[in-house]
Write an enzyme that holds these catalytic residues in place. Structure first.
Site, mmCIF file in Angstrom:
data_model
loop_
_atom_site.group_PDB
_atom_site.id
_atom_site.type_symbol
_atom_site.label_atom_id
_atom_site.label_comp_id
_atom_site.label_asym_id
_atom_site.label_seq_id
_atom_site.Cartn_x
_atom_site.Cartn_y
_atom_site.Cartn_z
ATOM 1 C CE1 TYR A 217 42.612 45.486 47.255
ATOM 2 C CE2 TYR A 217 40.387 45.184 46.429
ATOM 3 C CZ TYR A 217 41.558 45.916 46.474
ATOM 4 O OH TYR A 217 41.663 47.063 45.748
ATOM 5 N NE ARG B 237 36.542 45.126 45.666
ATOM 6 C CZ ARG B 237 35.968 44.683 46.777
ATOM 7 N NH1 ARG B 237 34.980 43.808 46.736
ATOM 8 N NH2 ARG B 237 36.371 45.120 47.948
ATOM 9 C CB CYS C 33 44.740 30.622 31.547
ATOM 10 S SG CYS C 33 43.695 30.292 30.141
#
Ligand SMILES: *Cc1c(COP(=O)(O)O)cnc(C)c1O
Length: 433
Positions: free
Chosen positions: A335, A331, A362
């Protein structure tokens, strides 16, 4: 001091969650680890169930938005509590069916249901389809006709509200990919089309104005626009909607800066506006549905990680690397979502060391949170907790870098149990030929 009252600190200076020592849980189940406070899930469901039944007429009830957190045990709990559900895929329908959940109480969402999805949902007796387009309307009517049945549907409309939240979680505006806009006349066209199809039973209308909503009057404004549309359809077609689904979206506290929402009180003020508006428009009050996802599960979740490395780049930046990351919580990468991150094993120490808590993938964007205060001597082996991870973490998790997804351990009445087991390396190759 904490975002939710299921968090605490014990005499040993360790973070507790649902009254249990997080270090003990990490030692028993390993990290990374999703914890889910089942009692908090139940509490959050009851807040909605009680407030909606109290505030609105017969048939009004909450639906849990499964996309926020979907696994079998979750649906067993929802079924026991009498919660309705919203589902968006065959996978969610399958999960609910596996839990013994009665899918007559399910509403099938999504802006691109395939013919196979439609047939699968009808095979499982999904009660309602929330229709997003004219094509879907025709496809559902055709499948219902083949089965010689009538399928109940709602139409998804966009009331044209800008909730001023982040664009990716803002869906009520006219230019949304979801639903049919009232403002452009497309909602009225979709309604006329639905009323003209003989294998559909149009139950009413749906809207979803956004997520993580705190703004005072978003649901009230959406309800008024939707009720005015219902009145217009009554005048034009003599059609009276039985249901109005206001979608999900109430915000939760990711950090102490987020306000505390009294959801029962919020629902009470939406109800007052609905009563008043129905009286003004002289229409019968439809049954009201709401679809909370985040506000049912977010504060019931907490993720535990173990620190692998601490990197100090003098004059620049500090990093604390943990044994999970964007695979189990994408998340921040998606965002820039805010979270409260805590040194779970060392809660009493001062926290002067400001760092970015980063994952093991990575990918430079694999960040859980920036500007996190940590104890000066944080080091490899110590425990880090990320709070309020119950929504859109497990459900958005991936196997990027071939990392197994963490288990979900549920906490209930002072006990803990595995609801989803940890993925094994063999699980990762289970589909490979
Ligand atoms: C995402 C979504 C929800 C749930 O939203 P939350 O912010 O998790 O409460 C409900 N209904 C629909 C249609 C959605 O897309």
């Amino acid at each position: 001091m904490f975002t939710c009252d299921n968090l605490g600190v014990n005499a040993a200076g360790r973070l507790t969650f649902a009254g249990q020592d997080t270090a003990d849980l990490a030692a028993r189940y390993g990290t990374p680890l999703y914890l889910m406070d089942e009692d908090r899930v139940r509490h959050n469901c009851r807040v909605y169930l009680d407030a909606i039944r109290r505030s609105f007429g017969d048939g009004s009830h909450p639906l849990f938005a499964g996309k926020a957190c979907c696994f079998t045990q979750m649906y067993r709990v929802l079924s026991e509590l009498g919660m309705g559900i919203d589902v968006v895929s065959c996978g969610e329908i399958h999960t609910a069916a596996r839990a013994g959940y009665d899918l007559a109480n399910a509403y099938f969402h999504g802006n691109c249901k395939t013919d196979a999805d439609i047939a699968y949902a009808m095979d499982h007796g999904v009660g309602y389809f929330v229709v997003d387009s004219a094509e879907e309307l025709a496809a559902i009517d055709a499948e219902a006709a083949r089965r010689g049945k009538k399928q109940s549907v709602l139409l998804r409309l966009t009331p044209g509200i800008d909730t001023h939240t982040y664009a990716a979680v803002n869906t009520g505006k006219v230019d949304s990919k979801f639903g049919a806009a009232i403002e452009t006349g497309q909602a009225a066209e979709l309604t006329a089309a639905a009323l003209g199809l003989s294998h559909l039973d149009l139950a009413g209308f749906h809207c979803h104005v956004g997520s993580q909503v705190f703004a005072e009057d978003v649901f009230e404004r959406a309800a008024v626009i939707m009720l005015e549309f219902i009145a217009a359809m009554r005048n034009q077609h003599g059609f009276t909607a039985r249901q109005l689904d206001l979608g999900g979206g109430y915000g939760v506290r990711y950090t102490e800066d987020d306000p505390v929402l009294d959801i029962a009180e919020k629902i009470g003020s939406v109800a007052a506006v609905i009563h008043e508006t129905c009286a003004r428009l002289d229409i019968p009050e439809p049954a009201i549905l709401m679809e909370p996802g985040r506000s049912i599960v977010a504060d019931a979740g907490l993720t535990l990680y173990t620190v692998g490395a601490v990197k100090r780049i003098p004059g620049y930046k500090n990093y604390v690397a943990i044994d999970g990351g964007m695979g189990d919580n994408p998340r921040f990468a998606l965002y820039r979502s805010r979270y409260t991150v805590l040194p779970a094993g060392n809660m009493d120490a001062p926290r002067p060391f400001v760092c970015s808590v980063v994952g093991r993938c990575c990918e430079s964007g694999d960040i859980i949170q920036e500007n996190v205060p940590m104890p000066e001597d944080i080091r490899r082996g110590e425990l880090v907790a990320v709070c309020t991870t119950g929504a859109y973490n497990y459900s958005m998790a991936s196997n990027y870098n071939r990392l197994p997804r963490p288990p979900i351990v549920m906490l209930h009445g002072g006990e803990s149990y595995v609801a989803v087991r940890r993925e094994s390396l063999d699980d990762l190759t289970a589909l490979d030929s």
